[in-house]
Motif scaffolding. Structure first.
Motif, PDB file in Angstrom:
ATOM      1  N   LEU A 189       9.729  -0.487  -7.365  1.00 34.83           N
ATOM      2  CA  LEU A 189       9.632  -1.654  -6.496  1.00 34.83           C
ATOM      3  C   LEU A 189      10.934  -2.448  -6.512  1.00 34.83           C
ATOM      4  O   LEU A 189      11.453  -2.843  -5.465  1.00 34.83           O
ATOM      5  N   LEU A 190      11.495  -2.662  -7.712  1.00 36.35           N
ATOM      6  CA  LEU A 190      12.750  -3.406  -7.824  1.00 36.35           C
ATOM      7  C   LEU A 190      13.911  -2.641  -7.188  1.00 36.35           C
ATOM      8  O   LEU A 190      14.749  -3.227  -6.491  1.00 36.35           O
ATOM      9  N   GLY A 223       6.961  -6.522   3.248  1.00 38.40           N
ATOM     10  CA  GLY A 223       6.758  -6.691   1.819  1.00 38.40           C
ATOM     11  C   GLY A 223       7.985  -7.277   1.155  1.00 38.40           C
ATOM     12  O   GLY A 223       8.026  -8.445   0.826  1.00 38.40           O
ATOM     13  N   PHE A 224       9.010  -6.429   0.969  1.00 38.91           N
ATOM     14  CA  PHE A 224      10.212  -6.842   0.265  1.00 38.91           C
ATOM     15  C   PHE A 224      11.442  -6.468   1.081  1.00 38.91           C
ATOM     16  O   PHE A 224      11.481  -5.420   1.713  1.00 38.91           O
ATOM     17  N   GLY A 225      12.455  -7.331   1.028  1.00 39.54           N
ATOM     18  CA  GLY A 225      13.703  -7.055   1.714  1.00 39.54           C
ATOM     19  C   GLY A 225      13.922  -7.961   2.909  1.00 39.54           C
ATOM     20  O   GLY A 225      13.031  -8.705   3.316  1.00 39.54           O
ATOM     21  N   LEU A 238       2.931   4.567 -15.935  1.00 39.04           N
ATOM     22  CA  LEU A 238       2.898   4.589 -14.470  1.00 39.04           C
ATOM     23  C   LEU A 238       3.124   3.201 -13.894  1.00 39.04           C
ATOM     24  O   LEU A 238       3.775   3.046 -12.846  1.00 39.04           O
ATOM     25  N   ILE A 239       2.612   2.155 -14.570  1.00 44.27           N
ATOM     26  CA  ILE A 239       2.826   0.787 -14.101  1.00 44.27           C
ATOM     27  C   ILE A 239       4.312   0.423 -14.183  1.00 44.27           C
ATOM     28  O   ILE A 239       4.887  -0.157 -13.251  1.00 44.27           O
ATOM     29  N   ILE A 240       4.945   0.786 -15.314  1.00 37.56           N
ATOM     30  CA  ILE A 240       6.372   0.493 -15.479  1.00 37.56           C
ATOM     31  C   ILE A 240       7.205   1.233 -14.429  1.00 37.56           C
ATOM     32  O   ILE A 240       8.131   0.677 -13.832  1.00 37.56           O
ATOM     33  N   VAL A 241       6.877   2.508 -14.181  1.00 33.12           N
ATOM     34  CA  VAL A 241       7.588   3.281 -13.164  1.00 33.12           C
ATOM     35  C   VAL A 241       7.412   2.646 -11.787  1.00 33.12           C
ATOM     36  O   VAL A 241       8.367   2.532 -11.005  1.00 33.12           O
TER      37      VAL A 241
END
Length: 239
Positions: free
Chosen positions: A87-88, A144-146, A79-82
Motif C-alpha cells: 500500500l505504501l 484511494g491513494f495518490g 500477510l498484513i505487513i506485506v
C-alpha cells in the motif's frame, strides 16, 4: 494494486505464508488447531440455536475467539505487513506518476458504440484516458491513494452543465479549467488545503469550501465540481 504484481510474486507471498503457518502449527503453537476447533464447535452449536440467548452468546464467543486466534498467527501477520508495505509503495509511486485525465470529444457519434465512463472505478493502480477520441461523459471517481489530475483543456463541454465528482481518501486533487469555462466548486476535506484560482485556504480541518465564478448562472459552458477528501489539497487553476 494486485495487477502490478506478477503471478510469481503473488505465488511467492502465498508460499511464504503457508510455510509460516505450517511452522507455527508444528513447532511453535501446537494448540492452534485445538483452539480453532474448540471455537468452531462453539460457533456451530450457537448457530444451531441462534434464536435463543445462550445460542447467541455461544456463537459470538466462538466468533471472537476464532478472529483473535487467526489474527495472532504469524502467517496472517506476515500477510498484513506485506499488504501495508504494498500500500505504501503504491502510494509513493502514484505521487511520482499521478493520474492525468484529458478527456476529448469525437465529431461522429457513429464511432461510439456504447456509453462508457471516462474512467473506471479503481481504488488502486494507474489509469489513463483512452488513446482515441470519445464524447464527454460526466466524471464520477472514487479514489484511494495518490494524486488525481483532471485536465479539461482538451475537451468540448456539453451545452448545459458538465459535472465532475471526486470522492477521494488520501491525495491531492488538481483541476485545470479553460479560461472561457464558468465553474462552481464545492469541496470538503477532513484535513488539507485549498487553492481555487485567487482564493486560498491554508488549513482545512473538517471544513467545506464553496466557490463560484460570477457568471456561472448565466454563461456557458460551465462545469460543476463536487469533491471530498479525507486528507489532501485541492488546486483549481486556469489553463
Amino acid at each position: 494494486m494486485l495487477k502490478r504484481l506478477s503471478t510469481d510474486t503473488i505465488n511467492t507471498i502465498l508460499i511464504i505464508g503457508a510455510i509460516l503457518l505450517v511452522l507455527e502449527v508444528v513447532f511453535f503453537n501446537g494448540g492452534l488447531i485445538f483452539s480453532v476447533v474448540f471455537s468452531g464447535v462453539f460457533m456451530y452449536f450457537g448457530w444451531k440455536n441462534y434464536r435463543s440467548l445462550w445460542g447467541k452468546v455461544l456463537f459470538w464467543i466462538g466468533a471472537v475467539s476464532v478472529f483473535f486466534t487467526i489474527l495472532n498467527m504469524m502467517a496472517v501477520r506476515f500477510l498484513i505487513i506485506v499488504g501495508l508495505a504494498m500500500l505504501l509503495i503504491n502510494y509513493y509511486r502514484s505521487k511520482d506518476r499521478p493520474k492525468k485525465i484529458e478527456p476529448v470529444i469525437i465529431e461522429d457519434i457513429s464511432l461510439e458504440t456504447e456509453s462508457s465512463p471516462i474512467m473506471e472505478q479503481k481504488l488502486f493502480g494507474d489509469q489513463a484516458t483512452p488513446d482515441h477520441s470519445y464524447r464527454w461523459h460526466d466524471i464520477n471517481i472514487h479514489g484511494g491513494f495518490g494524486d488525481r489530475i483532471i485536465d479539461l483543456s482538451h475537451t468540448v463541454l456539453p451545452e448545459d452543465e458538465a459535472v465532475i465528482s471526486i470522492r477521494h481518501f488520501i491525495g491531492n486533487i488538481h483541476i485545470y479549467i479553460p479560461y472561457e469555462v464558468e465553474v462552481s466548486i464545492h469541496h470538503s476535506a477532513l484535513l488539507g488545503r485549498a487553492a481555487i484560482f485567487q482564493y486560498r485556504k491554508s488549513k482545512l480541518l473538517n471544513q467545506t469550501v464553496s466557490y463560484q465564478t460570477p457568471d456561472y448562472k448565466t454563461n456557458k459552458p460551465r462545469v460543476k465540481v463536487v469533491t471530498s477528501v479525507v486528507s489532501g489539497d485541492i488546486e483549481v487553476k486556469r489553463v
